[in-house]
Design a protein around this motif. Sequence first.
Motif, short mmCIF file in Angstrom:
data_model
loop_
_atom_site.label_atom_id
_atom_site.label_comp_id
_atom_site.label_asym_id
_atom_site.label_seq_id
_atom_site.Cartn_x
_atom_site.Cartn_y
_atom_site.Cartn_z
N THR A 390 0.82 -1.20 0.00
CA THR A 390 0.00 0.00 0.00
C THR A 390 0.86 1.26 0.00
O THR A 390 2.02 1.23 0.44
N THR A 391 0.28 2.34 -0.52
CA THR A 391 0.91 3.67 -0.44
C THR A 391 0.30 4.50 0.69
O THR A 391 0.61 5.67 0.83
N ARG A 392 -0.59 3.89 1.45
CA ARG A 392 -1.29 4.61 2.52
C ARG A 392 -0.46 4.62 3.80
O ARG A 392 0.02 3.58 4.26
N TRP A 393 -0.31 5.82 4.36
CA TRP A 393 0.39 5.99 5.63
C TRP A 393 -0.54 6.66 6.62
O TRP A 393 -1.16 7.67 6.30
N ASN A 394 -0.65 6.07 7.81
CA ASN A 394 -1.53 6.60 8.84
C ASN A 394 -0.77 7.56 9.75
O ASN A 394 0.36 7.28 10.16
N ARG A 395 -1.40 8.69 10.06
CA ARG A 395 -0.84 9.60 11.05
C ARG A 395 -1.44 9.28 12.41
O ARG A 395 -2.66 9.33 12.59
N LEU A 396 -0.58 8.94 13.36
CA LEU A 396 -1.02 8.62 14.71
C LEU A 396 -1.08 9.86 15.58
O LEU A 396 -1.90 9.95 16.50
N ALA A 397 -0.22 10.80 15.33
CA ALA A 397 -0.16 12.09 16.01
C ALA A 397 0.68 12.99 15.13
O ALA A 397 1.24 12.54 14.12
N THR A 398 0.79 14.24 15.47
CA THR A 398 1.60 15.15 14.68
C THR A 398 3.04 14.65 14.62
O THR A 398 3.67 14.42 15.64
N GLY A 399 3.52 14.46 13.39
CA GLY A 399 4.89 13.98 13.22
C GLY A 399 5.09 12.51 13.48
O GLY A 399 6.23 12.06 13.63
N GLN A 400 4.00 11.72 13.51
CA GLN A 400 4.11 10.27 13.73
C GLN A 400 3.32 9.54 12.66
O GLN A 400 2.09 9.64 12.60
N TYR A 401 4.02 8.80 11.80
CA TYR A 401 3.38 8.08 10.70
C TYR A 401 3.83 6.63 10.69
O TYR A 401 4.99 6.31 10.99
N VAL A 402 2.89 5.74 10.33
CA VAL A 402 3.20 4.32 10.15
C VAL A 402 2.56 3.85 8.86
O VAL A 402 1.49 4.33 8.47
N SER A 403 3.20 2.88 8.21
CA SER A 403 2.64 2.33 6.98
C SER A 403 1.44 1.45 7.29
O SER A 403 1.47 0.64 8.22
#
Length: 418
Positions: A390-403
């Motif tokens: 996938t090209t989708r990345w989730n933002r968990l909080a400001t400045g925090q991303y996971v694939s």
Amino acid sequence: MSRPQCRIRPLALVATLTLALTATLLPATSGIPETPATGNPLTLTAAAPGGELWNADLSVVDRDDVNVRRTAAGLRLRDTRPAGRSPHSAVAEGMLLSVPRTLARPATRVRAQVTADVPAGATVEAQVRAWRASGWTEWRAATSGAVFDRPVSRVQSRVVLTAPAGGTTATVRGVQLTADATAAVSAATPGLTYRVYATRIGLVGELTANGRTVQPRDHFAALPSRRGLSPLNTGDYTVRVCTTTGSRCEYAPVWDVGPWNTRDDYWNPSAVRENWKNLPQGRPEAQAAYQSGYNGGRDQFGRTVLNPAGIDLADGTFWDGLKLTTNAWVDVAYLWTGGGPRGVVGDGPLNIRTGASTSYPIRGLAARFANVPLQCYVTGQSVAGPYRTTTRWNRLATGQYVSHAYISSVYGGSVPVC
């Protein structure tokens, strides 16, 4: 860190009690509640205007259950020796987790009636939780009524037994539950975050309160209340722990109970907090005892508190997630108190990055089974993971991303675009 599992002190006299447990939802404010007098049957009866009735299945003991066994007489502790996680432990503990039940109609209260033989010094407690769109509620004693702030249609129960070291275990013959409608109470403030002192768990090879064998550089946390204890291999109760600078964070499931106390849900307001109700919300009892001499400077077991710890961190969370080298103050978010969609980390620990590509710096970790908040998503680098490409990345909080390739499931609503 010592994490004893019970508050009741051993007694010399043994008696048989038949319990229909209906104490109030909010226990006494003292650290060590009173022990019922022995020698006579104790029957506390709740008003029962009607509702959906069912019996907890005590016959099936499987890998979700800890230190219990089924006998012809009833459910008992398998071993009355403490699990060995602390030389100071004076009690043994066991727990049976029932399968979730879908109610015939929504309810706002669940009560439990427990039939058991309880020797002096041993305890039995039935607890329940309910499923909502944002996840499971905390565990509550199913006494005169575990009351939920809104109607629920799916509930789960568990039975917790304790006994003094080497003493006699209780025998639970039956647990009957009743779900009905009653006046709701206010919910806890969502998205609670507090600064507390963190210590390192260690204890590799020992058992946690939910039955996990601690692994080298393991990733989980311990809180001093069973109300936020996740069943084995789940992240129903997950914390986000960050350094005070915010430079490193880890999302970790709560798999153990401690430090110091076992009934100190300090993140809850006084109306909900199980004990120490005169302390400010967010102040662990151990911190107040250590810093201010609260409760004579002692924990609920009467031990002198040697540090202000409000959370324990497994070695991997401590060393690898936060890059700590010594005990430290941290900022903890108790994620089940929030709302919105959640994703379950299916493989990990998963790197948290500052942007939507593996070229961005790593800012922390998300442990396997952690339930992480999904604020929104962006399109970024294509990543092949165990669940998808996938090209989708989730933002968990400001400045925090996971694939999203590492998220096994999403619940609690749709995830918006950032």
